[in-house]
Design a protein around this motif. Structure first.
Motif, PDB file in Angstrom:
ATOM      1  N   LYS A 155     -14.071  11.170   8.096  1.00 39.43           N
ATOM      2  CA  LYS A 155     -12.615  11.254   7.988  1.00 39.43           C
ATOM      3  C   LYS A 155     -12.037  10.462   9.144  1.00 39.43           C
ATOM      4  CE  LYS A 155     -10.813  14.872   5.289  1.00 39.43           C
ATOM      5  NZ  LYS A 155      -9.896  15.884   5.052  1.00 39.43           N
ATOM      6  N   PRO A 156     -11.360   9.357   8.883  1.00 38.45           N
ATOM      7  CA  PRO A 156     -10.825   8.556   9.988  1.00 38.45           C
ATOM      8  C   PRO A 156      -9.907   9.378  10.870  1.00 38.45           C
ATOM      9  CG  PRO A 156     -10.577   7.405   7.899  1.00 38.45           C
ATOM     10  CD  PRO A 156     -11.042   8.775   7.574  1.00 38.45           C
ATOM     11  N   ARG A 157      -9.970   9.117  12.166  1.00 39.74           N
ATOM     12  CA  ARG A 157      -9.157   9.903  13.100  1.00 39.74           C
ATOM     13  C   ARG A 157      -7.684   9.602  12.936  1.00 39.74           C
ATOM     14  NH1 ARG A 157     -11.992   7.836  18.406  1.00 39.74           N
ATOM     15  NH2 ARG A 157     -13.708   8.104  16.962  1.00 39.74           N
ATOM     16  N   TYR A 158      -6.886  10.604  13.308  1.00 44.97           N
ATOM     17  CA  TYR A 158      -5.428  10.460  13.226  1.00 44.97           C
ATOM     18  C   TYR A 158      -4.961   9.941  14.579  1.00 44.97           C
ATOM     19  CZ  TYR A 158      -0.731  11.730  11.744  1.00 44.97           C
ATOM     20  OH  TYR A 158       0.583  11.695  11.364  1.00 44.97           O
ATOM     21  N   ILE A 218      -0.955  -0.908   1.845  1.00 45.44           N
ATOM     22  CA  ILE A 218      -1.638   0.057   2.710  1.00 45.44           C
ATOM     23  C   ILE A 218      -2.926  -0.576   3.246  1.00 45.44           C
ATOM     24  CG2 ILE A 218      -0.747   2.094   1.528  1.00 45.44           C
ATOM     25  CD1 ILE A 218      -3.431   2.253   0.030  1.00 45.44           C
ATOM     26  N   LYS A 269       1.736  -1.032 -11.362  1.00 46.50           N
ATOM     27  CA  LYS A 269       1.933  -0.886 -12.810  1.00 46.50           C
ATOM     28  C   LYS A 269       1.627  -2.229 -13.464  1.00 46.50           C
ATOM     29  CE  LYS A 269       3.534   3.300 -13.388  1.00 46.50           C
ATOM     30  NZ  LYS A 269       4.676   3.863 -12.705  1.00 46.50           N
ATOM     31  N   ASP A 329      -1.012  -0.568  -2.741  1.00 47.13           N
ATOM     32  CA  ASP A 329      -1.394   0.809  -3.059  1.00 47.13           C
ATOM     33  C   ASP A 329      -1.615   0.889  -4.566  1.00 47.13           C
ATOM     34  OD1 ASP A 329      -1.722   3.462  -3.410  1.00 47.13           O
ATOM     35  OD2 ASP A 329       0.066   4.070  -2.292  1.00 47.13           O
ATOM     36  N   THR A 369      -2.531   2.982  -6.606  1.00 50.77           N
ATOM     37  CA  THR A 369      -2.053   4.102  -7.428  1.00 50.77           C
ATOM     38  C   THR A 369      -0.631   3.834  -7.882  1.00 50.77           C
ATOM     39  OG1 THR A 369      -1.224   5.237  -5.485  1.00 50.77           O
ATOM     40  CG2 THR A 369      -3.436   5.826  -6.227  1.00 50.77           C
ATOM     41  N   GLN A 370      -0.001   2.878  -7.205  1.00 49.44           N
ATOM     42  CA  GLN A 370       1.395   2.620  -7.546  1.00 49.44           C
ATOM     43  C   GLN A 370       1.586   1.297  -8.273  1.00 49.44           C
ATOM     44  OE1 GLN A 370       4.242   3.703  -4.533  1.00 49.44           O
ATOM     45  NE2 GLN A 370       2.610   4.628  -3.326  1.00 49.44           N
ATOM     46  N   GLU A 418      -3.337  11.480 -24.501  1.00 52.98           N
ATOM     47  CA  GLU A 418      -3.477  12.681 -23.680  1.00 52.98           C
ATOM     48  C   GLU A 418      -3.708  13.884 -24.579  1.00 52.98           C
ATOM     49  OE1 GLU A 418       0.009  12.839 -21.158  1.00 52.98           O
ATOM     50  OE2 GLU A 418      -0.313  10.714 -20.710  1.00 52.98           O
ATOM     51  N   TYR A 443      -3.037  17.846 -25.140  1.00 52.14           N
ATOM     52  CA  TYR A 443      -2.216  18.962 -24.700  1.00 52.14           C
ATOM     53  C   TYR A 443      -2.614  20.164 -25.528  1.00 52.14           C
ATOM     54  CZ  TYR A 443       1.910  21.653 -23.529  1.00 52.14           C
ATOM     55  OH  TYR A 443       2.752  22.635 -23.082  1.00 52.14           O
TER      56      TYR A 443
END
Lengths: 275, 689
Positions: free
Chosen positions: A189-192, A33, A17, A12, A14-15, A242, A244
């Motif tokens: 959208k893949p089915r559930y 995933i 590092k 995954d 997004t996770q 970033e 701010y």
């Protein structure tokens, strides 16, 4: 109608590092995933199956635990799956990977000829988008990449009409079967999965094909068969920090947009393309 | 009374009794179509409950007009023995209840006489209400008028019979004061005995036929509740249905409910007990906000479905067969669908599971758990649900939070606050379970941060789970995705066990209810506290001086359904507010256990809301009526819903929405502290960048 879908288990991202010192991926504790592009590919295959009948076979190459992504596809509605797993397949680049997958699909088609192969457009770990076209080339299949819509399928004439997504336009083409399609992530959208299907997918046994069975030349697969090697993985240096912003009344968004526009002007970025 | 009359009467009674008993048997057979569920525990308590709620009508009289019903009910109770006497004397004219003794019999006659008058008046009131002041939640059905007129005429016949009886000297005047009064008005000395006798027989037969008609009509009409609601109170759920039963998952079984025979027998008894009084309807926030859901109609449709499908099943099998039909039995009327015998699919998703319907039902019907069972079927078997839920479920399954944010970011709210990761070895007394809102929602993070500031101050030891924390699964379960919830619950309970967690604090009533009540079936072994409970305790132990900054605010308090109705946490948040302002918070019309949902419960937080039927707007209006400067509540969902609603109108923008804990802490922290806090926040911000 026999459709083979190639799927892959990926970290995954997004996770993921990057270790700041060694500049390598920290893979520990990162969940795996199904490659997010593969769900839509399975869904497209199932949509064809719903309409025209037939069979959907899911193939994946990866470590033994990669059967989970095959089970997920079976939970969605695929009929069976095959896991290609052997230490000697490991470390493969896109060339070596496509060879193993192509060989497996050839095996599968001996029992039941394959009409369509579907792959996700790309994976989120390698991001190359090469394995799909590689398989098609090795099998001598026609190919249509970047497909975001299957418009029609003519079983008698063995023709399929698909829409290809380009940067700023769409391309509608008619191609002859057998064909390999690589599917865009936004194609559907893949089915559930339903619970009975999930339970079925957990109980079904998934055959594992290793190289004793596939008998591929060791020099054409895995690390040895790869034309490319990874020299170094590193995180690109952050160019800007970033931003701010907040005015004295605590109005954040309005102020922030102003600051960003100013920055963009400073950096001489004059227009932003749509999408 | 002539012998021929007795014979005719006996025949009529036999026919009526046969029809009545046969119908009762059929109804019993209907109930037996449901799944077995043990409701035969704690029988004495059940009996007491039946007396309290059934006979004393505790819940009926909570609404003013319920008193009218109480009168009708007790009128009937008193008239039962007198009618018994009436029926027996139809066979044996000499029979009376006088053998009970003079005093008792006189009292009985006296009460029956007075109560008949009361019932007669009650019927008139009820008719006037239905005809001239018809509340929207009642329907003018033919049935209702048939019943009202039957009861009215029955009483009139009773008086006719008594008055003529008095004229014929059959009864002593003093035992029946109302009849005696009428007799004095109507009878004179020269009324002929013959006329009196004929009239007496006419009234007797009128009374007899009305009585027998009533007997047959009851089990065929909605007045079936006369028979079904007492057992429904007896077999009631002892507590509010705050959790759902755990499910088994294996091959070849079905999940949830897609036909009437998949409900439990008590669910079916519920349907027979409904009188369509409409109290569930008037308390349903989704309906009031204009959504399609209608709990009363839902029960009514299910009842018709049961009657129709039940008759079909019963006809197709031998008369003496009772019990469930085979699982795959084909039924003529679908449970989910359109029409007046089915539940509309869209309606199933409207429910916020706030439970106001259940709380307000005088006879303990459980409305929303039935809907949740239908949700279970739609999600787990048919995979039919609002589209936006796909990504919700996928995010929860892959990343254990509704937004699909990286789980590694879960503990980020605590960065720079020196909050340790929970470890029982280090003697942490409490685990702070941040929840998805606390971990990722900017507004909710502030509540957590203010909570830990006070815990630090008083030196309570606690830890958090950080990136190890997972979603509790409340919305997943309430939306009907039990399969996914099951694995989430197992993982969480195992994690708590592994870490040796004994006490959990949460700021979210939904996490609270799930960790505390839902996880019981999964082996949960710890205490759960809502932060208002902890603050209330601390408040008793330490004396904090309010800083007066919030003293003059006008606070309206909104109850979270999952705290007040589900878990009876009602006074704690109110006490905290009172400490700061010196007075109790302003109450809205619907409060405490009768509170009005914000619209986010039951997974509706994660569903798109139709712009014209927003529940939060409705509740915000109710709050604004009280002219508050602060709306206080105790749930992150409620806060979000209120803040969203207040954004809709310019002049509402100045009203603050606060968590009670946050309000309390802001009210006791002195200015020096808050200066420090500001500096700390600045530091954290810099550290985050």
């Amino acid at each position: 109608m026999h459709i083979v879908v190639c799927v892959k288990m990926v970290p995954d991202t997004t996770q993921v590092k990057i270790d700041p010192i060694t500049n390598t991926l920290i893979r520990e504790g990162v969940p795996f995933i199904t490659n997010p592009f593969d769900g839509p590919a399975v869904e497209e295959a199932l949509k064809i199956k719903d309409k025209y009948g037939g069979k959907v076979t899911v193939i994946s190459m990866g470590p033994p635990m990669a059967d989970s992504v095959i089970r997920k596809a079976i939970a969605m509605g695929a009929d069976e799956g095959i896991l290609l797993s052997d230490r000697v397949f490991g470390g493969a680049d896109t060339l070596a990977t496509s060879k193993v997958l192509a060989h497996a699909i050839l095996e599968v088609s001996k029992k039941e000829p394959v009409d369509i192969i579907m792959c996700g457009k790309q994976t989120i770990d390698g991001d190359t988008a090469q394995v799909g076209p590689g398989i098609a080339t090795r099998l001598g299949f026609n190919q249509a990449t970047l497909v975001d819509k299957i418009i029609s399928l003519d079983l008698e004439r063995k023709k399929i009409v698909v829409r290809r997504k380009q940067d700023e336009w769409h391309e509608i083409i008619e191609v002859t079967l057998p064909i390999l399609l690589t599917i865009e992530r936004d194609a559907n959208k893949p089915r559930y999965p339903s619970v009975p299907r999930r339970i079925f997918s957990e109980e079904i046994s998934i055959p594992v094909w290793n190289n004793y069975f596939m008998k591929l030349d060791l020099n054409s697969i895995g690390l040895n068969g790869s034309a490319t090697t990874v020299k170094r993985i590193f995180a690109p240096e952050k160019q800007q920090g970033e931003i701010y912003a907040e005015d004295e009344n605590g109005n954040g968004v309005g102020t922030l947009v102003g600051v960003i526009i100013k920055k963009l002007e400073e950096w001489k970025i004059r227009s932003i393309q749509n999408g | 009374m002539k012998p021929i009359e007795s014979i005719i009467f006996a025949v009529l009674v036999a026919i009526s009794a046969y029809i009545f008993l046969r119908r009762i048997y059929t109804l019993f057979n209907f109930i037996s179509l449901g799944k077995w569920e043990d409701r035969f525990d704690r029988l004495w308590e059940r009996f007491k409950g039946m007396i309290y709620y059934g006979f004393l009508q505790k819940r009926v009289v909570q609404k003013t007009f319920g008193f009218n019903h109480l009168m009708l009910f007790w009128g009937f109770m008193v008239l039962l023995p007198i009618n018994f006497e009436f029926v027996i004397s139809g066979f044996f004219p000499k029979f009376t209840l006088a053998f009970l003794g003079d005093t008792l019999y006189t009292i009985l006659c006296f009460l029956a006489d007075v109560m008949s008058a009361v019932v007669f008046l009650a019927v008139i009131f009820a008719t006037i209400r239905r005809v001239f002041f018809k509340p929207y939640f009642l329907e003018s059905t033919k049935e209702a008028y048939i019943i009202l007129s039957t009861v009215g005429l029955l009483m009139a016949a009773y008086f006719g019979l008594n008055v003529t009886g008095l004229g014929l000297n059959e009864k002593p005047f003093e035992s029946v004061p109302v009849s005696a009064f009428i007799a004095k008005l109507l009878l004179s000395n020269n009324t002929s005995e013959k006329a009196l006798y004929i009239l007496n027989r006419v009234f007797w037969w009128a009374h007899a036929s009305l009585f027998l008609f009533f007997l047959i009509f009851i089990p065929y009409s909605k007045h079936l509740h006369i028979l079904a609601s007492l057992p429904n109170c007896f077999f009631r759920n002892f507590s509010f249905p705050k959790s759902l039963p755990r499910m088994r998952f294996s091959k070849d079984i079905s999940y949830g409910v897609s036909k009437i025979t998949q409900f439990n027998w008590k669910d079916l008894l519920d349907l027979l007990a409904c009188t369509e009084c409409g109290r569930c309807l008037t308390s349903c926030p989704a309906n009031i906000a204009g959504k399609e859901i209608n709990p009363k109609e839902m029960i009514h449709h299910l009842k018709k479905n049961l009657m129709e499908n039940g008759s079909h099943i019963i006809k197709s099998r031998p008369f003496d067969t009772i019990g469930r039909p085979p699982e795959d039995v084909e039924l003529p009327v679908a449970l989910i669908g359109n029409g007046d015998m089915s539940i509309k699919e869209e309606m199933v998703w409207d429910c916020t599971t706030c439970g106001a319907c259940v709380e307000n039902c005088p006879v303990f019907i459980e409305h929303f758990p039935k809907l949740l069972n239908i949700r279970r079927h739609l999600i787990m078997e048919e995979v039919k649900f609002p589209e936006e839920l796909i990504s919700f479920f996928e995010n929860i399954e892959a990343r254990s939070n509704p937004w699909g944010l990286a789980p590694s970011e879960r503990g980020k709210w605590a960065q720079g606050l020196n909050i340790p990761t929970f470890s029982s070895n280090e003697g942490h007394e409490y685990l702070i379970y941040a929840g998805c809102m606390g971990s990722f929602d900017t507004r909710t993070k502030k509540i957590l941060i203010s909570l830990v500031s006070i815990l630090n101050k008083v030196g309570i030891s606690y830890g958090i789970l950080g990136s190890e924390e997972m979603c509790c699964g409340d919305a997943v379960r309430r939306l009907g995705n039990e399969y996914v919830f099951d694995s989430m619950a197992i993982k969480n309970v195992n994690l708590f066990k592994k870490l040796g967690v004994k006490n959990i604090i949460t700021i979210c009533p939904h996490c609270y209810n799930t960790l505390k009540n839902d996880y019981k079936a999964f082996g949960a072994d710890y205490e759960v506290f809502h932060h208002t409970e902890i603050l209330d305790k601390l408040n008793k132990k330490y004396i904090f001086k309010p800083n007066k900054a919030l003293k003059d605010e006008r606070i309206v308090f909104h109850d979270s359904c999952y705290l007040a109705r589900y878990n009876n946490i009602i006074e704690e948040p109110r006490r905290l507010i009172e400490i700061i302002t010196g007075k109790p918070p302003i109450e809205m019309e619907k409060n405490k256990k009768d509170g009005f949902c914000c619209g986010a419960g039951g997974g509706r937080m994660w569903l798109e809301d139709d712009a014209d039927t927003r529940i939060n707007r409705e509740r915000a209006k109710q709050a604004i009526k009280e002219n508050p400067t602060i709306i206080a509540t105790s749930c992150p969902f409620c806060i979000t819903m209120f803040e969203d609603a207040l954004k809709e109108q310019k002049d509402w923008e100045n009203i603050r929405v606060m968590d009670v804990g946050e309000f309390y802490i802001e009210g006791i922290i002195d200015n020096k502290d808050s200066e420090d806090e500001k500096k700390n926040e600045e530091k954290r911000r810099v550290a985050n960048e």
